[in-house]
Write a protein that holds these residues in place. Structure first.
Motif, PDB file in Angstrom:
ATOM      1  N   VAL A  11       1.037  -1.205  -0.231  1.00  0.00           N
ATOM      2  CA  VAL A  11      -0.126   0.033   0.056  1.00  0.00           C
ATOM      3  C   VAL A  11       0.722   1.071  -0.105  1.00  0.00           C
ATOM      4  CG1 VAL A  11      -1.664   1.287   1.278  1.00  0.00           C
ATOM      5  CG2 VAL A  11      -1.820  -1.096   1.361  1.00  0.00           C
ATOM      6  N   ILE A  12       0.593   2.179  -0.953  1.00  0.00           N
ATOM      7  CA  ILE A  12       1.337   3.501  -0.998  1.00  0.00           C
ATOM      8  C   ILE A  12       0.395   4.415  -0.754  1.00  0.00           C
ATOM      9  CG2 ILE A  12       2.800   5.045  -2.357  1.00  0.00           C
ATOM     10  CD1 ILE A  12       3.502   2.645  -4.108  1.00  0.00           C
ATOM     11  N   MET A  13       0.267   5.157   0.384  1.00  0.00           N
ATOM     12  CA  MET A  13      -0.327   6.604   0.656  1.00  0.00           C
ATOM     13  C   MET A  13       0.338   7.493   0.156  1.00  0.00           C
ATOM     14  SD  MET A  13      -2.134   5.213   4.448  1.00  0.00           S
ATOM     15  CE  MET A  13      -1.462   6.617   5.044  1.00  0.00           C
ATOM     16  N   ILE A  14      -0.256   8.450  -0.770  1.00  0.00           N
ATOM     17  CA  ILE A  14       0.166   9.675  -1.145  1.00  0.00           C
ATOM     18  C   ILE A  14      -0.649  10.902  -0.986  1.00  0.00           C
ATOM     19  CG2 ILE A  14      -0.649   9.081  -3.486  1.00  0.00           C
ATOM     20  CD1 ILE A  14       1.893  10.697  -4.614  1.00  0.00           C
ATOM     21  N   GLU A  15       0.009  12.024  -0.386  1.00  0.00           N
ATOM     22  CA  GLU A  15      -0.877  13.102  -0.359  1.00  0.00           C
ATOM     23  C   GLU A  15      -1.728  13.524  -1.488  1.00  0.00           C
ATOM     24  OE1 GLU A  15       1.024  16.670   1.181  1.00  0.00           O
ATOM     25  OE2 GLU A  15       1.859  15.411   3.183  1.00  0.00           O
ATOM     26  N   ASP A  16      -2.792  14.030  -1.561  1.00  0.00           N
ATOM     27  CA  ASP A  16      -3.816  14.181  -2.250  1.00  0.00           C
ATOM     28  C   ASP A  16      -3.208  15.222  -3.331  1.00  0.00           C
ATOM     29  OD1 ASP A  16      -4.409  16.129  -0.813  1.00  0.00           O
ATOM     30  OD2 ASP A  16      -6.381  16.054  -0.666  1.00  0.00           O
ATOM     31  N   GLY A  17      -2.668  16.212  -2.822  1.00  0.00           N
ATOM     32  CA  GLY A  17      -1.739  17.321  -3.491  1.00  0.00           C
ATOM     33  C   GLY A  17      -0.688  16.972  -4.495  1.00  0.00           C
ATOM     34  N   LEU A  18       0.060  16.121  -4.133  1.00  0.00           N
ATOM     35  CA  LEU A  18       1.189  15.260  -4.994  1.00  0.00           C
ATOM     36  C   LEU A  18       0.383  14.307  -5.906  1.00  0.00           C
ATOM     37  CD1 LEU A  18       3.632  14.610  -2.264  1.00  0.00           C
ATOM     38  CD2 LEU A  18       3.748  16.253  -3.708  1.00  0.00           C
ATOM     39  N   TYR A  19      -0.438  13.896  -5.646  1.00  0.00           N
ATOM     40  CA  TYR A  19      -1.301  12.710  -6.227  1.00  0.00           C
ATOM     41  C   TYR A  19      -1.944  13.422  -7.462  1.00  0.00           C
ATOM     42  CZ  TYR A  19      -4.130   8.941  -7.841  1.00  0.00           C
ATOM     43  OH  TYR A  19      -4.892   7.944  -8.868  1.00  0.00           O
ATOM     44  N   GLY A  20      -2.697  14.600  -7.122  1.00  0.00           N
ATOM     45  CA  GLY A  20      -3.202  15.319  -8.196  1.00  0.00           C
ATOM     46  C   GLY A  20      -2.350  15.948  -9.287  1.00  0.00           C
ATOM     47  N   ALA A  21      -1.208  16.271  -8.880  1.00  0.00           N
ATOM     48  CA  ALA A  21      -0.257  17.023  -9.900  1.00  0.00           C
ATOM     49  C   ALA A  21       0.628  15.895 -10.745  1.00  0.00           C
ATOM     50  CB  ALA A  21       0.854  17.506  -8.805  1.00  0.00           C
ATOM     51  N   LEU A  22       0.251  14.772 -10.476  1.00  0.00           N
ATOM     52  CA  LEU A  22       0.907  13.468 -11.040  1.00  0.00           C
ATOM     53  C   LEU A  22       0.320  13.832 -12.680  1.00  0.00           C
ATOM     54  CD1 LEU A  22       1.036  10.428  -8.886  1.00  0.00           C
ATOM     55  CD2 LEU A  22       2.882  11.854  -9.673  1.00  0.00           C
ATOM     56  N   ALA A  23       0.814  13.199 -13.657  1.00  0.00           N
ATOM     57  CA  ALA A  23       0.213  13.473 -15.007  1.00  0.00           C
ATOM     58  C   ALA A  23      -0.816  12.382 -15.129  1.00  0.00           C
ATOM     59  CB  ALA A  23       1.521  12.826 -16.045  1.00  0.00           C
ATOM     60  N   GLU A  24      -1.877  12.747 -15.836  1.00  0.00           N
ATOM     61  CA  GLU A  24      -3.245  11.915 -15.860  1.00  0.00           C
ATOM     62  C   GLU A  24      -2.779  10.465 -16.293  1.00  0.00           C
ATOM     63  OE1 GLU A  24      -7.264  10.965 -15.961  1.00  0.00           O
ATOM     64  OE2 GLU A  24      -6.039  12.905 -15.199  1.00  0.00           O
ATOM     65  N   GLU A  25      -1.858  10.039 -17.370  1.00  0.00           N
ATOM     66  CA  GLU A  25      -1.787   8.825 -17.623  1.00  0.00           C
ATOM     67  C   GLU A  25      -0.885   8.058 -16.557  1.00  0.00           C
ATOM     68  OE1 GLU A  25       1.640  11.410 -19.051  1.00  0.00           O
ATOM     69  OE2 GLU A  25      -0.385  11.239 -19.243  1.00  0.00           O
ATOM     70  N   VAL A  26      -0.241   8.596 -15.673  1.00  0.00           N
ATOM     71  CA  VAL A  26       0.489   8.079 -14.524  1.00  0.00           C
ATOM     72  C   VAL A  26      -0.758   7.708 -13.315  1.00  0.00           C
ATOM     73  CG1 VAL A  26       2.003   8.131 -12.774  1.00  0.00           C
ATOM     74  CG2 VAL A  26       2.421   9.308 -14.788  1.00  0.00           C
ATOM     75  N   ARG A  27      -1.785   8.592 -13.190  1.00  0.00           N
ATOM     76  CA  ARG A  27      -2.921   8.236 -12.333  1.00  0.00           C
ATOM     77  C   ARG A  27      -3.573   6.989 -12.822  1.00  0.00           C
ATOM     78  NH1 ARG A  27      -3.538  14.051 -12.036  1.00  0.00           N
ATOM     79  NH2 ARG A  27      -5.232  13.804 -13.419  1.00  0.00           N
ATOM     80  N   ARG A  28      -3.845   7.187 -14.004  1.00  0.00           N
ATOM     81  CA  ARG A  28      -4.833   5.828 -14.550  1.00  0.00           C
ATOM     82  C   ARG A  28      -3.986   4.508 -14.629  1.00  0.00           C
ATOM     83  NH1 ARG A  28      -5.740   7.856 -20.260  1.00  0.00           N
ATOM     84  NH2 ARG A  28      -4.781   9.792 -19.655  1.00  0.00           N
ATOM     85  N   SER A  29      -2.630   4.791 -14.674  1.00  0.00           N
ATOM     86  CA  SER A  29      -1.968   3.423 -14.576  1.00  0.00           C
ATOM     87  C   SER A  29      -1.856   2.717 -13.225  1.00  0.00           C
ATOM     88  CB  SER A  29      -0.373   3.820 -15.024  1.00  0.00           C
ATOM     89  OG  SER A  29       0.471   2.659 -14.740  1.00  0.00           O
ATOM     90  N   LEU A  30      -1.882   3.907 -12.240  1.00  0.00           N
ATOM     91  CA  LEU A  30      -1.808   3.591 -10.875  1.00  0.00           C
ATOM     92  C   LEU A  30      -3.332   2.900 -10.422  1.00  0.00           C
ATOM     93  CD1 LEU A  30      -0.049   6.502  -9.347  1.00  0.00           C
ATOM     94  CD2 LEU A  30       0.793   4.188  -9.467  1.00  0.00           C
ATOM     95  N   GLU A  31      -4.294   3.482 -10.938  1.00  0.00           N
ATOM     96  CA  GLU A  31      -5.590   3.110 -10.508  1.00  0.00           C
ATOM     97  C   GLU A  31      -5.874   1.749 -11.295  1.00  0.00           C
ATOM     98  OE1 GLU A  31      -8.260   5.949 -12.435  1.00  0.00           O
ATOM     99  OE2 GLU A  31      -7.387   7.618 -10.734  1.00  0.00           O
ATOM    100  N   ARG A  32      -5.228   1.251 -12.407  1.00  0.00           N
ATOM    101  CA  ARG A  32      -5.308   0.007 -13.098  1.00  0.00           C
ATOM    102  C   ARG A  32      -4.552  -1.097 -12.256  1.00  0.00           C
ATOM    103  NH1 ARG A  32      -5.071   2.920 -17.842  1.00  0.00           N
ATOM    104  NH2 ARG A  32      -3.093   2.328 -17.874  1.00  0.00           N
ATOM    105  N   SER A  33      -3.541  -0.659 -11.363  1.00  0.00           N
ATOM    106  CA  SER A  33      -2.725  -1.769 -10.863  1.00  0.00           C
ATOM    107  C   SER A  33      -3.190  -2.356  -9.670  1.00  0.00           C
ATOM    108  CB  SER A  33      -1.390  -0.639 -10.633  1.00  0.00           C
ATOM    109  OG  SER A  33      -0.518  -1.483  -9.685  1.00  0.00           O
ATOM    110  N   ALA A  34      -3.110  -3.618  -9.729  1.00  0.00           N
ATOM    111  CA  ALA A  34      -3.813  -4.370  -8.418  1.00  0.00           C
ATOM    112  C   ALA A  34      -2.526  -4.039  -7.223  1.00  0.00           C
ATOM    113  CB  ALA A  34      -3.704  -5.876  -8.710  1.00  0.00           C
ATOM    114  N   LEU A  35      -1.387  -4.391  -7.400  1.00  0.00           N
ATOM    115  CA  LEU A  35      -0.508  -4.235  -6.429  1.00  0.00           C
ATOM    116  C   LEU A  35       0.811  -3.308  -6.962  1.00  0.00           C
ATOM    117  CD1 LEU A  35      -0.253  -7.494  -4.392  1.00  0.00           C
ATOM    118  CD2 LEU A  35      -0.988  -5.550  -3.475  1.00  0.00           C
ATOM    119  N   PRO A  36       1.026  -2.417  -6.150  1.00  0.00           N
ATOM    120  CA  PRO A  36       0.633  -2.030  -4.920  1.00  0.00           C
ATOM    121  C   PRO A  36      -0.550  -1.069  -4.967  1.00  0.00           C
ATOM    122  CG  PRO A  36       2.661  -0.747  -5.451  1.00  0.00           C
ATOM    123  CD  PRO A  36       2.440  -1.811  -6.526  1.00  0.00           C
ATOM    124  N   VAL A  37      -1.446  -0.918  -3.876  1.00  0.00           N
ATOM    125  CA  VAL A  37      -2.618  -0.251  -3.826  1.00  0.00           C
ATOM    126  C   VAL A  37      -2.130   1.294  -3.632  1.00  0.00           C
ATOM    127  CG1 VAL A  37      -4.928   0.172  -3.037  1.00  0.00           C
ATOM    128  CG2 VAL A  37      -4.154  -2.125  -3.276  1.00  0.00           C
TER     129      VAL A  37
END
Length: 109
Positions: free
Chosen positions: A49-75
């Motif tokens: 499990v990786i917890m990331i501050e939402d400000g940092l998460y929101g600043a990630l590139a859209e394709e990076v966020r989509r890739s993370l959302e599709r990944s089973a592990l790590p959450v």
């Protein structure tokens, strides 16, 4: 089955708090640093499990966020970070922490 680890990616001020609580934390001041930490952690078989501050998460590139959302592990879980938009809020927060830690109210100038 081996135990998976929890890791936090947060701003320097927040990461110290997580470390004091015994949670491994990586400091990131911007999305570029956060993305570097994520790249390394995604390939780590022990990261669960990786917890990331939402400000940092929101600043990630859209394709990076989509890739993370599709990944089973790590959450990857975005979490709210501190909101220091008003100086008095930060001041009151620090005074309250000190009061609880030492048992009486301290006046900061």
């Amino acid at each position: 089955m081996s135990a998976k680890e929890l890791v936090v990616i947060a701003s320097p001020g927040s990461s110290v708090g997580f470390e004091l609580a015994g949670v491994p934390a990586l400091q990131a001041t911007d999305a570029t640093e956060a993305a570097r930490h994520l790249d390394r952690l995604i390939d780590d078989p022990n990261a669960g499990v990786i917890m990331i501050e939402d400000g940092l998460y929101g600043a990630l590139a859209e394709e990076v966020r989509r890739s993370l959302e599709r990944s089973a592990l790590p959450v990857v879980i975005p979490i709210p970070g501190p909101d220091w938009t008003e100086e008095s809020t930060a001041h009151e927060y620090i005074v309250d922490i000190l009061r609880r830690a030492i048992g009486y109210r301290v006046r900061l100038q």
